[in-house]
Design an enzyme around this catalytic site. Structure first.
Site, PDB file in Angstrom:
ATOM      1  N   ASP A 163      33.012  21.723   0.746  1.00  0.00           N
ATOM      2  CA  ASP A 163      34.078  20.917   0.371  1.00  0.00           C
ATOM      3  C   ASP A 163      34.116  19.392   0.735  1.00  0.00           C
ATOM      4  OD1 ASP A 163      34.702  23.181  -0.848  1.00  0.00           O
ATOM      5  OD2 ASP A 163      36.478  23.202  -0.408  1.00  0.00           O
ATOM      6  N   ASP A 190      30.165  23.472  -2.896  1.00  0.00           N
ATOM      7  CA  ASP A 190      31.365  22.871  -3.803  1.00  0.00           C
ATOM      8  C   ASP A 190      31.843  21.631  -3.138  1.00  0.00           C
ATOM      9  OD1 ASP A 190      31.327  25.259  -5.133  1.00  0.00           O
ATOM     10  OD2 ASP A 190      32.959  26.259  -4.179  1.00  0.00           O
TER      11      ASP A 190
END
Length: 342
Positions: A163, A190
């Site tokens: 992230d 991600d």
């Protein structure tokens, strides 16, 4: 293997001394080693100010509130390795006051809700490492959490693992625009995610080696675009490289948050060079089977490189030439025309 902290320090040392001279503009604040970037942000009295960060490593959390509109935060020189803002909170890190953990957004080293923010020529990093904290399961550790319309990053390094870049909007109904030009963004899981209308032009996405036995080791994008937003993430003329083995990463998976199940993630990757680190056969995967990637707005156009080879056409939806005309930086950014400096 060098630690993230050591690598950041080495980068800063290499670039010492590249300080630019500034003129008579009194709307400029300077931050030097021993100073606080956050203190400079707090001292900004109104819109249109510039904060110049001189070479050094600044270990702190920086928050730019919404009332600091049209702020420019820039390194003193053109080498983004010279000025580094870094901290090491994670989702599961306990807050010092005992009130709980930071959460994903709260883990960010740099947070901004200011409209018209411009950031250039520096590094934003979160050097929290999973291996150093085996007791923490919330391993998201954000380098930058951005909301606010007309956010512009140029020649910025964004470094973390899971992230890295949270490209989001102020609220569900706002289609805040963000533009990343010639930036370096790296991570593993991600590491570019959120619901912003975000354009990445001439950016370098780097997937990291990860000490796990399974694949995929991670994904580059996890958009969570609002259903009402016609445009989500657009990567154009970008490069995707990897420190991991061939095919170890996916290009994207859709994020439909439990608090926002109406999301309809959107991603277009076009005219980009995709290296062998991305699985060419099945470049997309699901985050949850209830929201399959095939039902999302994932599409490509005229990509090249070993990670872009189309072997199973149904796994790589493509734009037509006519459709591609609606997926350009100009269309995504609308009446906002940020001035590129390089």
């Amino acid at each position: 293997m060098p630690t993230r902290r050591a690598l950041l320090a080495a980068g800063a040392a290499v670039a010492m001394g590249s300080v630019t001279a500034f003129g008579r503009d009194r709307r400029v604040l300077h931050v030097r080693p021993g100073d606080s970037v956050q203190a400079a942000v707090d001292a900004v009295p109104g819109p249109g100010w510039t904060i110049v960060v001189h070479p050094g490593t600044y270990r702190e959390v920086v928050n730019v509130p919404a009332d600091k509109a049209e702020l420019t935060l820039r390194g003193a020189g053109r080498d983004p390795r010279a000025a580094v803002i870094v901290h090491d909170n994670a989702n599961g890190t306990q807050k010092p006051d005992g009130s709980g953990t930071y959460g994903t957004a709260g883990s960010a080293t740099f947070t901004s809700a200011a409209a018209g923010l411009r950031v250039r020529d520096l590094t934003l990093a979160n050097d929290w490492l999973r291996a150093n904290h085996p007791d923490i399961t919330g391993t998201q550790a954000v380098a930058a959490y951005l909301t606010g319309d007309r956010t512009y990053f140029e020649n910025v390094r964004l470094l973390a693992h899971q992230d890295t870049l949270f490209a989001d909007t102020t609220e569900l109904g706002s289609f805040d625009r963000q533009f990343f030009h010639r930036c370096h963004i790296e991570g593993d899981v991600d590491f570019v995610f959120g619901r912003a209308r975000a354009v990445y032009e001439h950016c370098h996405f780097r997937t990291l080696q990860r000490d796990v036995t399974f694949t995929p080791k991670g994904m580059v994008f996890a958009p969570s675009t609002a259903r009402a937003n016609p445009y989500g993430f657009l990567a154009v003329r970008c490069r995707f490289s990897s420190g991991a083995e061939d095919g170890a990463y996916k290009l994207a998976r859709p994020w439909v948050p439990t608090y926002e199940t109406s999301a309809w993630p959107s991603l277009v990757v076009r005219d980009s060079l995709i290296g062998p680190g991305i699985d060419p056969v099945a470049p997309y995967t699901n985050m949850r089977d209830a929201y399959p990637w095939q039902s999302m707005r994932f599409v490509e156009y005229r990509n090249s490189g070993p990670g872009a080879v189309i072997t199973v056409p149904e796994n790589r939806p493509q734009l037509t030439d006519a459709e591609a005309l609606s997926h350009t930086p100009a269309v995504y950014l609308g009446d906002w025309k940020p001035v590129r400096s390089s």
